[in-house]
Design an enzyme around this catalytic site. Structure first.
Site, PDB file in Angstrom:
ATOM      1  N   GLU A  19      -3.110  -1.723   1.939  1.00 29.86           N
ATOM      2  CA  GLU A  19      -3.858  -2.806   1.303  1.00 29.86           C
ATOM      3  C   GLU A  19      -4.460  -2.417  -0.053  1.00 29.86           C
ATOM      4  O   GLU A  19      -5.689  -2.369  -0.224  1.00 29.86           O
ATOM      5  CB  GLU A  19      -4.959  -3.306   2.241  1.00 29.86           C
ATOM      6  CG  GLU A  19      -4.430  -3.842   3.542  1.00 29.86           C
ATOM      7  CD  GLU A  19      -5.496  -4.460   4.438  1.00 29.86           C
ATOM      8  OE1 GLU A  19      -5.132  -5.113   5.428  1.00 29.86           O
ATOM      9  OE2 GLU A  19      -6.705  -4.297   4.144  1.00 29.86           O
ATOM     10  N   GLU A  38      -0.375  -5.179  10.491  1.00 28.97           N
ATOM     11  CA  GLU A  38      -1.673  -5.519  11.084  1.00 28.97           C
ATOM     12  C   GLU A  38      -1.731  -7.021  11.312  1.00 28.97           C
ATOM     13  O   GLU A  38      -1.371  -7.812  10.438  1.00 28.97           O
ATOM     14  CB  GLU A  38      -2.850  -5.142  10.170  1.00 28.97           C
ATOM     15  CG  GLU A  38      -3.150  -3.675  10.062  1.00 28.97           C
ATOM     16  CD  GLU A  38      -4.374  -3.399   9.189  1.00 28.97           C
ATOM     17  OE1 GLU A  38      -5.278  -4.279   9.120  1.00 28.97           O
ATOM     18  OE2 GLU A  38      -4.425  -2.323   8.575  1.00 28.97           O
TER      19      GLU A  38
END
Length: 471
Positions: free
Chosen positions: A193, A377
């Site tokens: 991320e 995720e």
């Protein structure tokens, strides 16, 4: 499985109590989820679970500094102990295996494996070697993220991701890890991320190191992506059999109305959340619309940088949690307009499985060179409590079912999706929210470190057992 992944969502309130939701998930016979090569696993991150921040030569990270700063983390929580995974890893591996999980995504703590001069810390390396070897012995496919936000503090003291040199230090780190751990890792992800590292860390200050400047955010992002690009050939050279990729969090933006201004706002939301990362990786250039949102924030890009950043990927990891409804801010950007009457999680995030499907199919249409995708995720937080030895988290079961349905729809629409990792294996340190928000399928009592399998974990185990029987 419903054709519309949000159909169930619309009928459920945030306080789901329908016991039928815990029944084993049975996708139709033609579901991609029955494919033998579709990987189902769970994910964690080093700072969120390991603890032992001062043991065996580990150096301070930016999250040690940030969480120790009053007012930065809810309730003053830190990752000093977390889930004590550093000492309890063997039992945690047995727990993971007992649930039948086929894959495990973990991260390495950069401050645990290298000293400030770049020399290896053998005790830290041995920890990950033991862990990865045990996972391989158990037949678990290993996805290892090199950077899940815990930058060594000594590098931040020299400018962190605002300093181009950090990208080269990351390449050194990737070189050491891939030489030391070659053969124990099935897939390497360089970064987790980068949007969060750049924007939350340097743009609005919500995350470590806590700086707040749009110009900082775009420059930090460039150095993060450069670090990724520099690491890819190193990983290929040292561990050629493994897959190499990166993990991006993506956001679905929807317009508050049919007006051209609101539609434009939703588009710009996705430029900022998605194209900012994916365009340089897959097109070799930053989206110019980003700098309409943030005028004058173009990063310093040197000749050859974009070629390095856009090196081919073996896979793209996608992290997805919710959508954001937006309207025009009346200028050149967007503003959030929260919807009423929708299902939300403990984080306040809307449950919107269609967003995952729509983003995946959209990326497939936009990027002709989109690599194979793993959902690295996906999960939700809830205020889980142990009552009479059980944790009845039926909303999470419903959440997982509907998002797996969305993944199946995206595969049927032509997206090459190879696997799904739920977030998270266990409750853990949820960054600026401390220990209040629980994302795990396993409950952790932080005072005793007792693990309690939640009802969602029971459902996952039943589903995986049924899947194993079929494939």
């Amino acid at each position: 499985m419903a054709n519309d992944a949000s159909a169930v969502s619309d009928a459920l309130s945030p306080a789901v109590s329908n016991n039928s939701l815990v029944d084993p998930f049975t996708p139709p016979a033609d579901s991609a989820l029955w494919r033998k090569n579709f990987l189902l696993g769970a994910a964690t991150a080093s700072y969120q679970i390991e603890g032992a921040v001062n043991e065996d030569g580990r150096l301070p990270s930016i999250w040690d500094t940030f969480s120790a700063t009053p007012g930065k983390v809810l309730a003053g929580d830190t990752g000093a102990i977390a889930c004590d995974h550093y000492h309890r890893w063997e039992a945690d591996v047995e727990l993971l295996v007992s649930l039948g999980l086929e894959g495990y995504r973990l991260s390495i703590a950069w401050p645990r494996v290298m000293d400030a001069a770049g020399a290896p810390n053998r005790k830290g390396l041995d920890f990950y070697r033991r862990l990865l070897n045990r996972l391989k012995e158990k037949g678990v496919t290993t996805f290892v993220t090199l950077y899940h936000w815990d930058l060594p503090q000594h590098l931040e003291d020299r400018g962190g991701w605002l300093n181009r040199d950090t990208a080269y230090r990351f390449a050194d780190y990737a070189d050491l890890m891939s030489r030391e751990l070659a053969g124990t890792v099935d897939a390497w992800a360089t970064l987790n991320e980068p949007w969060c590292s750049a924007y939350l860390g340097y743009g609005n200050g919500h995350h470590a190191p806590g700086l707040a400047n749009d110009r900082f955010a775009t420059q930090a992002m460039h150095h993060l992506l450069l670090a990724h690009g520099l690491a890819i050939p190193v990983l290929h050279a040292n561990d050629p059999v493994s897959q190499k990729g990166i993990v991006a969090n993506v956001g679905r933006g929807t317009a508050n109305s049919d007006s051209a201004a609101d539609q434009r706002a939703a588009h710009l939301f996705e430029v900022q959340h998605n194209a900012w990362i994916l365009d340089p990786l897959l097109k070799g250039a930053y989206p110019q619309e980003l700098f309409e949102l943030w005028p004058g924030t173009e990063p310093l890009v040197l000749d050859g940088d974009m070629r390095i950043i856009s090196a081919p990927l073996d896979f793209l990891g996608v992290n997805y949690y919710f959508r954001t409804n937006v309207a025009s801010d009346g200028a050149h950007g967007f503003r959030d307009v929260p919807l009423e009457g929708v299902e939300r999680t403990q984080m306040g995030w809307e449950v919107y499985p269609d967003g995952l499907r729509d983003l995946l199919t959209g990326f497939n249409n936009t990027y002709q060179n989109l690599p194979p995708v793993y959902i690295t995720e996906n999960g939700m937080a809830s205020d889980d409590q142990v009552i009479d030895g059980r944790v009845d988290d039926t909303q999470r079961i419903s959440f997982l079912k509907r998002h797996l349905a969305a993944v199946d729809q995206a595969i049927k629409a032509g997206v090459d999706i190879r696997g799904y990792f739920l977030w998270s294996l266990m409750d853990n340190f949820e960054w600026a929210f401390g220990y209040e928000r629980r994302f795990g399928v396993v409950h952790v009592d932080y005072s005793t470190q007792k693990r309690t399998i939640k009802r969602s974990a029971e459902w996952v185990a039943k589903f995986l057992k049924e899947r194993k029987a079929r494939v």
